[in-house]
Design a protein around this motif. Structure first.
Motif, PDB file in Angstrom:
ATOM      1  N   TRP A  37       1.892   3.385  14.849  1.00 46.21           N
ATOM      2  CA  TRP A  37       1.433   3.030  13.504  1.00 46.21           C
ATOM      3  C   TRP A  37       2.565   2.258  12.832  1.00 46.21           C
ATOM      4  O   TRP A  37       3.467   2.830  12.249  1.00 46.21           O
ATOM      5  CB  TRP A  37       1.083   4.294  12.720  1.00 46.21           C
ATOM      6  CG  TRP A  37       0.361   4.015  11.448  1.00 46.21           C
ATOM      7  CD1 TRP A  37       0.866   4.042  10.185  1.00 46.21           C
ATOM      8  CD2 TRP A  37      -1.019   3.666  11.300  1.00 46.21           C
ATOM      9  NE1 TRP A  37      -0.096   3.730   9.258  1.00 46.21           N
ATOM     10  CE2 TRP A  37      -1.275   3.492   9.924  1.00 46.21           C
ATOM     11  CE3 TRP A  37      -2.068   3.470  12.210  1.00 46.21           C
ATOM     12  CZ2 TRP A  37      -2.533   3.162   9.429  1.00 46.21           C
ATOM     13  CZ3 TRP A  37      -3.311   3.137  11.723  1.00 46.21           C
ATOM     14  CH2 TRP A  37      -3.541   2.979  10.354  1.00 46.21           C
ATOM     15  N   SER A  38       2.495   0.949  12.939  1.00 47.69           N
ATOM     16  CA  SER A  38       3.623   0.085  12.558  1.00 47.69           C
ATOM     17  C   SER A  38       3.538  -0.457  11.140  1.00 47.69           C
ATOM     18  O   SER A  38       4.172  -1.455  10.819  1.00 47.69           O
ATOM     19  CB  SER A  38       3.725  -1.089  13.543  1.00 47.69           C
ATOM     20  OG  SER A  38       2.513  -1.830  13.574  1.00 47.69           O
ATOM     21  N   VAL A  39       2.760   0.192  10.275  1.00 49.89           N
ATOM     22  CA  VAL A  39       2.664  -0.248   8.889  1.00 49.89           C
ATOM     23  C   VAL A  39       3.993   0.025   8.188  1.00 49.89           C
ATOM     24  O   VAL A  39       4.575   1.104   8.340  1.00 49.89           O
ATOM     25  CB  VAL A  39       1.516   0.482   8.167  1.00 49.89           C
ATOM     26  CG1 VAL A  39       1.450   0.061   6.699  1.00 49.89           C
ATOM     27  CG2 VAL A  39       0.192   0.187   8.864  1.00 49.89           C
ATOM     28  N   ALA A  40       4.480  -0.927   7.413  1.00 42.79           N
ATOM     29  CA  ALA A  40       5.739  -0.740   6.691  1.00 42.79           C
ATOM     30  C   ALA A  40       5.560   0.273   5.560  1.00 42.79           C
ATOM     31  O   ALA A  40       4.505   0.317   4.906  1.00 42.79           O
ATOM     32  CB  ALA A  40       6.231  -2.070   6.126  1.00 42.79           C
ATOM     33  N   ILE A  41       6.593   1.058   5.319  1.00 41.37           N
ATOM     34  CA  ILE A  41       6.465   2.116   4.322  1.00 41.37           C
ATOM     35  C   ILE A  41       6.479   1.569   2.899  1.00 41.37           C
ATOM     36  O   ILE A  41       6.050   2.255   1.968  1.00 41.37           O
ATOM     37  CB  ILE A  41       7.595   3.156   4.497  1.00 41.37           C
ATOM     38  CG1 ILE A  41       8.960   2.507   4.240  1.00 41.37           C
ATOM     39  CG2 ILE A  41       7.547   3.784   5.860  1.00 41.37           C
ATOM     40  CD1 ILE A  41      10.086   3.511   4.189  1.00 41.37           C
ATOM     41  N   ASN A  42       6.963   0.364   2.693  1.00 45.82           N
ATOM     42  CA  ASN A  42       7.080  -0.197   1.344  1.00 45.82           C
ATOM     43  C   ASN A  42       6.070  -1.305   1.067  1.00 45.82           C
ATOM     44  O   ASN A  42       6.190  -2.020   0.066  1.00 45.82           O
ATOM     45  CB  ASN A  42       8.494  -0.731   1.108  1.00 45.82           C
ATOM     46  CG  ASN A  42       9.522   0.392   1.068  1.00 45.82           C
ATOM     47  OD1 ASN A  42       9.250   1.461   0.549  1.00 45.82           O
ATOM     48  ND2 ASN A  42      10.695   0.147   1.637  1.00 45.82           N
ATOM     49  N   ASP A  43       5.069  -1.486   1.945  1.00 44.84           N
ATOM     50  CA  ASP A  43       4.017  -2.473   1.694  1.00 44.84           C
ATOM     51  C   ASP A  43       3.148  -2.024   0.518  1.00 44.84           C
ATOM     52  O   ASP A  43       2.548  -0.937   0.558  1.00 44.84           O
ATOM     53  CB  ASP A  43       3.148  -2.651   2.947  1.00 44.84           C
ATOM     54  CG  ASP A  43       3.800  -3.565   3.962  1.00 44.84           C
ATOM     55  OD1 ASP A  43       4.859  -4.136   3.646  1.00 44.84           O
ATOM     56  OD2 ASP A  43       3.268  -3.690   5.085  1.00 44.84           O
ATOM     57  N   ILE A  44       3.100  -2.835  -0.524  1.00 45.27           N
ATOM     58  CA  ILE A  44       2.362  -2.491  -1.740  1.00 45.27           C
ATOM     59  C   ILE A  44       1.041  -3.256  -1.762  1.00 45.27           C
ATOM     60  O   ILE A  44       0.997  -4.461  -1.509  1.00 45.27           O
ATOM     61  CB  ILE A  44       3.185  -2.816  -3.001  1.00 45.27           C
ATOM     62  CG1 ILE A  44       4.445  -1.943  -3.034  1.00 45.27           C
ATOM     63  CG2 ILE A  44       2.363  -2.610  -4.263  1.00 45.27           C
ATOM     64  CD1 ILE A  44       5.374  -2.253  -4.185  1.00 45.27           C
ATOM     65  N   ASP A  45      -0.050  -2.535  -2.040  1.00 41.95           N
ATOM     66  CA  ASP A  45      -1.381  -3.130  -2.131  1.00 41.95           C
ATOM     67  C   ASP A  45      -2.090  -2.499  -3.327  1.00 41.95           C
ATOM     68  O   ASP A  45      -2.658  -1.408  -3.227  1.00 41.95           O
ATOM     69  CB  ASP A  45      -2.167  -2.884  -0.840  1.00 41.95           C
ATOM     70  CG  ASP A  45      -3.527  -3.571  -0.863  1.00 41.95           C
ATOM     71  OD1 ASP A  45      -3.815  -4.302  -1.827  1.00 41.95           O
ATOM     72  OD2 ASP A  45      -4.305  -3.365   0.099  1.00 41.95           O
ATOM     73  N   PHE A  46      -2.043  -3.194  -4.483  1.00 42.90           N
ATOM     74  CA  PHE A  46      -2.638  -2.624  -5.684  1.00 42.90           C
ATOM     75  C   PHE A  46      -4.162  -2.550  -5.606  1.00 42.90           C
ATOM     76  O   PHE A  46      -4.780  -1.838  -6.409  1.00 42.90           O
ATOM     77  CB  PHE A  46      -2.224  -3.454  -6.901  1.00 42.90           C
ATOM     78  CG  PHE A  46      -0.781  -3.288  -7.265  1.00 42.90           C
ATOM     79  CD1 PHE A  46      -0.308  -2.096  -7.772  1.00 42.90           C
ATOM     80  CD2 PHE A  46       0.118  -4.338  -7.087  1.00 42.90           C
ATOM     81  CE1 PHE A  46       1.024  -1.939  -8.107  1.00 42.90           C
ATOM     82  CE2 PHE A  46       1.452  -4.190  -7.423  1.00 42.90           C
ATOM     83  CZ  PHE A  46       1.914  -2.991  -7.932  1.00 42.90           C
ATOM     84  N   ALA A  47      -4.752  -3.235  -4.653  1.00 41.48           N
ATOM     85  CA  ALA A  47      -6.205  -3.150  -4.492  1.00 41.48           C
ATOM     86  C   ALA A  47      -6.608  -1.869  -3.753  1.00 41.48           C
ATOM     87  O   ALA A  47      -7.799  -1.551  -3.666  1.00 41.48           O
ATOM     88  CB  ALA A  47      -6.717  -4.371  -3.722  1.00 41.48           C
ATOM     89  N   ALA A  48      -5.635  -1.122  -3.210  1.00 39.84           N
ATOM     90  CA  ALA A  48      -5.951   0.079  -2.429  1.00 39.84           C
ATOM     91  C   ALA A  48      -5.233   1.304  -2.978  1.00 39.84           C
ATOM     92  O   ALA A  48      -4.885   2.215  -2.230  1.00 39.84           O
ATOM     93  CB  ALA A  48      -5.573  -0.143  -0.970  1.00 39.84           C
ATOM     94  N   THR A  49      -4.999   1.336  -4.278  1.00 35.47           N
ATOM     95  CA  THR A  49      -4.257   2.457  -4.857  1.00 35.47           C
ATOM     96  C   THR A  49      -5.096   3.734  -4.867  1.00 35.47           C
ATOM     97  O   THR A  49      -6.299   3.712  -5.138  1.00 35.47           O
ATOM     98  CB  THR A  49      -3.824   2.141  -6.291  1.00 35.47           C
ATOM     99  OG1 THR A  49      -4.980   1.829  -7.072  1.00 35.47           O
ATOM    100  CG2 THR A  49      -2.877   0.952  -6.320  1.00 35.47           C
ATOM    101  N   LEU A  50      -4.446   4.858  -4.548  1.00 31.75           N
ATOM    102  CA  LEU A  50      -5.029   6.201  -4.600  1.00 31.75           C
ATOM    103  C   LEU A  50      -6.309   6.320  -3.789  1.00 31.75           C
ATOM    104  O   LEU A  50      -7.223   7.083  -4.144  1.00 31.75           O
ATOM    105  CB  LEU A  50      -5.278   6.615  -6.058  1.00 31.75           C
ATOM    106  CG  LEU A  50      -4.042   6.679  -6.962  1.00 31.75           C
ATOM    107  CD1 LEU A  50      -4.446   7.067  -8.373  1.00 31.75           C
ATOM    108  CD2 LEU A  50      -3.015   7.646  -6.407  1.00 31.75           C
ATOM    109  N   GLN A  51      -6.401   5.588  -2.706  1.00 32.06           N
ATOM    110  CA  GLN A  51      -7.557   5.717  -1.814  1.00 32.06           C
ATOM    111  C   GLN A  51      -7.417   6.945  -0.931  1.00 32.06           C
ATOM    112  O   GLN A  51      -6.313   7.316  -0.532  1.00 32.06           O
ATOM    113  CB  GLN A  51      -7.705   4.467  -0.947  1.00 32.06           C
ATOM    114  CG  GLN A  51      -8.215   3.251  -1.681  1.00 32.06           C
ATOM    115  CD  GLN A  51      -8.514   2.097  -0.738  1.00 32.06           C
ATOM    116  OE1 GLN A  51      -8.274   2.183   0.469  1.00 32.06           O
ATOM    117  NE2 GLN A  51      -9.025   1.004  -1.284  1.00 32.06           N
ATOM    118  N   GLY A  52      -8.537   7.574  -0.636  1.00 32.00           N
ATOM    119  CA  GLY A  52      -8.534   8.721   0.257  1.00 32.00           C
ATOM    120  C   GLY A  52      -8.400   8.296   1.711  1.00 32.00           C
ATOM    121  O   GLY A  52      -8.317   7.103   2.027  1.00 32.00           O
ATOM    122  N   PRO A  53      -8.363   9.258   2.613  1.00 29.08           N
ATOM    123  CA  PRO A  53      -8.232   8.948   4.039  1.00 29.08           C
ATOM    124  C   PRO A  53      -9.360   8.045   4.528  1.00 29.08           C
ATOM    125  O   PRO A  53     -10.529   8.231   4.173  1.00 29.08           O
ATOM    126  CB  PRO A  53      -8.300  10.330   4.706  1.00 29.08           C
ATOM    127  CG  PRO A  53      -7.845  11.284   3.643  1.00 29.08           C
ATOM    128  CD  PRO A  53      -8.338  10.710   2.355  1.00 29.08           C
TER     129      PRO A  53
END
Length: 310
Positions: free
Chosen positions: A58-74
Motif C-alpha cells: 500500500w504505497s499511498v503517501a501519508i501526507n497526500d491531502i485530498d479535500f474532496a475525500a475528507t472524513l470518508q469511511g472505509p
C-alpha cells in the motif's frame, strides 16, 4: 521455581547442545499448549509484518491531502477511511505502527537491562549496597509516573531535538523516559530471584571451588533467573506502547506530522460523532497489540515454569 532445576547441574552425560535443544523443544511444547499465547503470537507477528512491509503493498503517501475525500469511511480506495484532510488512514497507520512498536521494544530493552543490572547487584550484595538499591527502587516506584514523564519531556525534549533532529529527538526522549521509569518491577523480580538462587546447592558448590562472583552470576545464577525476566519484559513492551500512546494523545509525544497510533487517536477525538472510524482503527491496533503481548507473556510464564504441567 526457575532455580529448582539449575542449568549448571544438568545431566553431564548429555552434550550441552543436546540439552539446550531438549529444553528448547520442551519450552516450545508447553507454549503450544497455551492456545491464547499462540493466537497472540500469530496476531503480533502479523501486525509486525504489516507495519514493516505494508508500505510495499500500500504505497499511498501519508501526507497526500485530498479535500474532496475528507472524513470518508472505509472503502476500496481507502480501506481504513480518511481523516479531516483526506489523508489515507491505512498508510498513516502503517507508518505510525513502526514508531509505536519501535518505542515499545526499545523502551523494553532499556527497562530490562537497567532492571537486570540493578536487581543483580542488589541480589548479590549484602549490607549497605543491597539496602540502598532496594530503597532506590522503592523510591522510583513511589513516584507518580505520568506527571514525571511530562516533566522530563518538557525539560529535555528541545535539547534532544537539537542533537538528534525533530523525529529522532522525540523518539530518544520518549524511549529513555519510558524505559528509565519502568525498570523497577524487573529489578525487584531479579533481586528476589538472585536472593533465592545464590543460596542453592549448585551455587554453593561453585563458590567452594573458588569460582568468582562474576562466574557465579553469569554461569549459574543469571541463566536460571531469565525465565521470569523474559515474561516481565513482554509486559514492559505493552506498558511502553500504552505510555507512548498516552503521551501522543495528550499532545506531548511526536509532532502532528508523525502519525503514531496515539497521535492519530488524539487527532480523531474531535470528530468521533462524524468519523468514528478515525479513532476505531488506531484504538483497535493498540488494543490488539497490548492484548497479544500479554497473552504471549502468559504463555511464556507457563512454558518456562517447570512446576506447571500443561
Amino acid at each position: 521455581m526457575a532455580g529448582s532445576i539449575p542449568a549448571s547441574l544438568s545431566d553431564k552425560a548429555a552434550s550441552p547442545v543436546a540439552h539446550s535443544a531438549s529444553r528448547g523443544s520442551e519450552t516450545w511444547r508447553r507454549f503450544r499448549r497455551h492456545r491464547l499465547a499462540v493466537a497472540g503470537a500469530f496476531i503480533l507477528s502479523l501486525m509486525c509484518l504489516g507495519v514493516m512491509f505494508g508500505s510495499l503493498l500500500w504505497s499511498v503517501a501519508i501526507n497526500d491531502i485530498d479535500f474532496a475525500a475528507t472524513l470518508q469511511g472505509p472503502s476500496l480506495a481507502h480501506p481504513f477511511g480518511t481523516d479531516d484532510l483526506g489523508q489515507d488512514l491505512l498508510a498513516r497507520m502503517i507508518y505510525g505502527g513502526r514508531i509505536s512498536l519501535a518505542v515499545g521494544f526499545a523502551a523494553m530493552i532499556i527497562a530490562t537491562l537497567v532492571g537486570v543490572v540493578i536487581g543483580a547487584v542488589a541480589g548479590m550484595s549484602r549490607g549497605i549496597a543491597n539496602s540502598f538499591l532496594t530503597w532506590l527502587t522503592d523510591l522510583f516506584l513511589s513516584l507518580p509516573q505520568l506527571p514525571l514523564l511530562l516533566l522530563v519531556i518538557y525539560l529535555f525534549r528541545d535539547r534532544l531535538k537539537a542533537v538528534f533532529g525533530l523525529e529522532g529527538g522525540v523518539f530518544v526522549v520518549i524511549v529513555l523516559v519510558i524505559g528509565g521509569l519502568r525498570w523497577m518491577p524487573v529489578a525487584r523480580l531479579v533481586r528476589a530471584q538472585f536472593l533465592s538462587l545464590r543460596e542453592k546447592e549448585f551455587v554453593e558448590a561453585a563458590r567452594s571451588q573458588g569460582a568468582s562472583r562474576w562466574h557465579q552470576v553469569m554461569r549459574h545464577i543469571l541463566p536460571n533467573a531469565l525465565g521470569p525476566v523474559i515474561v516481565a519484559s513482554t509486559i514492559e513492551v505493552s506498558t511502553a506502547i500504552i505510555a507512548e500512546s498516552t503521551l501522543s494523545f495528550l499532545g506531548l509525544g511526536f509532532p502532528p506530522d508523525i502519525p503514531t497510533w496515539g497521535r492519530i487517536l488524539f487527532d480523531a477525538k474531535d470528530h468521533l460523532e462524524f468519523a468514528p472510524h478515525w479513532a476505531l482503527f488506531p484504538g483497535a491496533a493498540i488494543f490488539l497489540t497490548v492484548l497479544s503481548i500479554n497473552f504471549v507473556g502468559d504463555g511464556l510464564r507457563d512454558a518456562l515454569d517447570p512446576r506447571r504441567i500443561i
